[in-house]
Design a protein around this motif. Structure first.
Motif, PDB file in Angstrom:
ATOM      1  N   GLU A 237      35.991  13.891  35.891  1.00 11.93           N
ATOM      2  CA  GLU A 237      35.694  15.323  35.781  1.00 11.93           C
ATOM      3  C   GLU A 237      35.768  16.012  37.140  1.00 11.93           C
ATOM      4  O   GLU A 237      36.162  17.170  37.238  1.00 11.93           O
ATOM      5  N   ARG A 238      35.407  15.293  38.198  1.00 12.64           N
ATOM      6  CA  ARG A 238      35.435  15.887  39.535  1.00 12.64           C
ATOM      7  C   ARG A 238      36.809  15.829  40.184  1.00 12.64           C
ATOM      8  O   ARG A 238      36.984  16.309  41.292  1.00 12.64           O
TER       9      ARG A 238
ATOM     10  N   GLU B  65      24.643   9.160  42.479  1.00 12.36           N
ATOM     11  CA  GLU B  65      25.997   9.579  42.107  1.00 12.36           C
ATOM     12  C   GLU B  65      26.607  10.475  43.170  1.00 12.36           C
ATOM     13  O   GLU B  65      27.789  10.357  43.495  1.00 12.36           O
ATOM     14  N   HIS B  66      25.817  11.369  43.752  1.00  9.92           N
ATOM     15  CA  HIS B  66      26.325  12.232  44.822  1.00  9.92           C
ATOM     16  C   HIS B  66      26.731  11.408  46.041  1.00  9.92           C
ATOM     17  O   HIS B  66      27.733  11.708  46.700  1.00  9.92           O
TER      18      HIS B  66
ATOM     19  N   ASN C 191      26.740   2.478  32.104  1.00  8.43           N
ATOM     20  CA  ASN C 191      26.796   3.106  33.421  1.00  8.43           C
ATOM     21  C   ASN C 191      28.230   3.208  33.930  1.00  8.43           C
ATOM     22  O   ASN C 191      28.579   4.163  34.620  1.00  8.43           O
TER      23      ASN C 191
ATOM     24  N   GLU D  44      29.294  16.566  47.948  1.00  5.96           N
ATOM     25  CA  GLU D  44      28.020  16.962  47.366  1.00  5.96           C
ATOM     26  C   GLU D  44      26.952  17.060  48.456  1.00  5.96           C
ATOM     27  O   GLU D  44      26.978  16.329  49.447  1.00  5.96           O
TER      28      GLU D  44
ATOM     29  N   HIS E  18      29.661   6.210  32.078  1.00  7.07           N
ATOM     30  CA  HIS E  18      29.150   7.490  32.581  1.00  7.07           C
ATOM     31  C   HIS E  18      29.741   7.836  33.941  1.00  7.07           C
ATOM     32  O   HIS E  18      30.196   8.967  34.160  1.00  7.07           O
ATOM     33  N   LEU E  19      29.743   6.879  34.875  1.00  7.52           N
ATOM     34  CA  LEU E  19      30.245   7.163  36.219  1.00  7.52           C
ATOM     35  C   LEU E  19      31.745   7.448  36.190  1.00  7.52           C
ATOM     36  O   LEU E  19      32.231   8.345  36.896  1.00  7.52           O
TER      37      LEU E  19
ATOM     38  N   SER F 147      32.271  10.946  35.011  1.00  7.57           N
ATOM     39  CA  SER F 147      31.854  11.904  36.035  1.00  7.57           C
ATOM     40  C   SER F 147      32.893  12.026  37.150  1.00  7.57           C
ATOM     41  O   SER F 147      33.188  13.127  37.627  1.00  7.57           O
ATOM     42  N   LEU F 148      33.471  10.899  37.567  1.00  4.75           N
ATOM     43  CA  LEU F 148      34.483  10.938  38.626  1.00  4.75           C
ATOM     44  C   LEU F 148      35.755  11.632  38.155  1.00  4.75           C
ATOM     45  O   LEU F 148      36.353  12.425  38.900  1.00  4.75           O
TER      46      LEU F 148
END
Length: 575
Positions: free
Chosen positions: A265-266, A231-232, A255, A431, A258-259, A262-263
């Motif tokens: 959120e960033r 992911e990083h 997946n 990251e 989830h990904l 996560s993206l």
């Protein structure tokens, strides 16, 4: 070759869309030997095959070279494997055949079936759809194929892989025998050949797939990372390239979910496409990508079939494709219509050999590179920022008034620094990734330990993988025999015929004394001090079948195999 042999209205539509010369596959279907014949066409994704079979249908749809002949029943049928591809084909045919007066109906799963039946009832010259929905309309009597002149199966190999064989056969069996049939497929496996023999007559085989199967406009890269850093690595690749539009491929819906979360959120403007999304949600996601409101799409293989985004320049294989064909279909989302694109495979280092074999099979020459570091990303950010700020821009009076007020309050250096800071704060942070060189992995393995295990003593058991040793029952055995807890046991290394494990040196004497007291228990596993594993080259491994090496490696195993040490964990008195 030009488009002069096409009906004038189609030539004008092509010119209006910027077409000046046909692509290789388009030129092939316009050759005199191909006109009016059944065709089996192999062409790469992104080679212009949708427009190619649109041109090839002109002889049946516009026989007099003027406008589409009036008809209540469909004259042409195009079958595609997914909703997105069917909708894309429909859009292409609308601008190509719209000036000629053609009515086009689209029938795909996830859309309003009653509305589709009404459109078919009004009359459509060309019907585009997915196999399941077309079969449903056919069985309900809404789709009449008795007057069909031409049938096109787009990405026929994918439809067979997805289990649509029965649907395709029922649809084609309902069409006239004298129809013209064209199969477009990136590959020609045996099921495609069998389908062609059954439903085509004297078909012309056309292939524009060269020996170098990798797309010429796509630069392939492979990045080796630790499995925990995948992911990083995705984040750093997105930040390094800053592509106008990028697509990330995952293997499952979970997946993707989830990904995508996560993206977002960033701070990435991302959308998701998978089988769990409705057609309206898919349309909204694709429209966000076209409107530049989103720049990243996280998708599964099936959901991304048929996506055609002109600004898509980066494809990242977050999870490895299952085979070379999937790799090419995924990567073919970019590098289209003469534009350059980049496809990056994120390779967990234990799977590098498998990926190398897949690339050789696909005849793709990928460049193996290191994952982008934060320093590389910041250097690229600086260059992009300077280029953006130095780009000529027209300012209005209000902008200049505000600039004068800022100049009165702060120095030019402070204003420029504040502008740079604002740009940087709008970007997701890169990251830190672990160094994946072999030397770094070995050093990390040697230095990795839990708190309290800085100074350790090694012990060994006289059983290993050959005796079905498994950490799930070895750990309780160690704790029971040595009168310690599981938190006081360090790394466990299971070898072929022995198992080594760590105990803090401060507990070693106590542990050894407990072993002496419990040595006469029911189990006959011997535990004794050791110097550690002979080759400490990786994480603990579970049991695996014995490997046969040497000159007899390729011969059948002997009929009577020696029985393993025991079928399960040793039994003994409970603690």
């Amino acid at each position: 070759m030009s488009f002069t042999q096409l009906p004038p209205l189609l030539s004008e539509a092509l010119a209006a869309r910027g077409y000046t010369a046909p692509t290789p596959v388009q030129a092939a279907v316009l050759e005199p030997e191909a006109v009016g014949r059944d065709l089996v066409v192999s062409a790469q994704t992104g080679s212009g095959k949708t427009v190619a079979f649109g041109m090839a249908m002109a002889a049946q749809l516009i026989p007099d070279g003027d406008r589409v002949a009036p008809s209540r029943e469909p004259l042409a049928l195009v079958i595609a494997p997914t909703r997105e591809l069917a909708l894309q084909v429909s859009r292409e045919l609308i601008w190509l055949y719209g000036p000629a007066g053609a009515r086009i109906a689209t029938c795909v799963g996830g859309m309003d079936a009653s509305k589709e039946r009404r459109n078919l009832g009004y009359g459509a010259h060309i019907v585009v759809g997915t196999p399941g929905r077309l079969r449903d309309h056919l069985e309900r009597g809404a789709l009449n194929l008795s007057g069909l002149r031409v049938a096109v199966l787009d990405e026929a190999d994918e439809m067979l892989d997805m289990g649509f064989r029965e649907d395709l056969e029922e649809i084609l069996d309902a069409t006239p025998k004298e129809r013209r049939t064209m199969l477009f497929s990136a590959t020609m496996p045996k099921p495609i050949v069998a389908l062609a023999k059954r439903y085509q007559h004297d078909a012309l085989r056309i292939s524009t797939v060269g020996e170098d199967r990798g797309h010429g406009d796509i630069a392939y890269q492979a990045v080796t990372v630790s499995p925990s850093d995948i992911e990083h690595a995705v984040i750093n690749l997105l930040r390094l390239y800053e592509a106008e539009t990028a697509i990330l491929f995952c293997a499952t819906r979970d997946n993707v979910r989830h990904l995508h979360a996560s993206l977002v959120e960033r701070g990435f403007a991302a959308v998701a496409l998978s089988g769990e999304h409705s057609q309206n949600e898919r349309n909204a996601a694709l429209q966000a990508l076209r409107d530049r409101r989103a720049r990243v799409c996280v998708a599964t293989d099936v959901a991304a079939r048929g996506i055609d985004l002109p600004t898509l320049t980066l494809v990242i294989h977050v999870e490895l494709p299952r085979d070379a064909e999937t790799l090419q279909h995924r990567s073919g989302r970019t590098g289209r219509a003469g534009k350059k694109g980049t496809a990056v495979l994120i390779v967990p280092y234990p799977r590098r050999r498998r990926v190398e074999a897949m690339l050789r099979g696909a005849r793709i020459n990928a460049e193996w590179v290191e994952a982008p570091t934060p320093e590389q990303i910041r250097a690229s950010d600086r260059e992009r920022l300077i280029a953006a700020l130095l780009e000529p821009v027209e300012y209005d009076d209000e902008d200049r008034t505000l600039a004068e007020r800022l100049m009165a309050e702060k120095s030019p250096e402070d204003i420029a620094a504040a502008l740079v800071r604002a740009h940087r704060n709008a970007m997701p942070q890169p990251e830190e990734l672990a160094d994946q060189s072999p030397e770094a992995r070995r050093a990390a393995q040697q230095e990795r330990h839990r708190p309290g295990f800085e100074d350790i003593a090694w012990f060994r058991l006289d059983i290993g993988r050959r005796q079905n040793a498994d950490a799930r029952w070895i750990l309780p055995l160690i704790c029971r025999r040595g009168n310690i807890t599981k938190n006081e046991v360090g790394a466990i290394r299971i070898a072929q015929n022995e198992t080594n494990f760590q105990v803090p040196r401060a507990l070693a004497a106590k542990f050894q004394a407990a072993l002496a007291r419990t040595a006469d228990g029911e189990d006959d596993v011997r535990i004794e001090p050791s110097q550690g594993p002979a080759h400490d080259d990786g994480p603990p491994r579970g049991p695996r079948p014995p490997q046969r090496n040497g000159p007899n490696a390729g011969r059948p195993a002997p009929r009577h195999q020696p029985k393993p040490y025991r079928k399960g964990p040793p039994k003994g008195p409970r603690a």
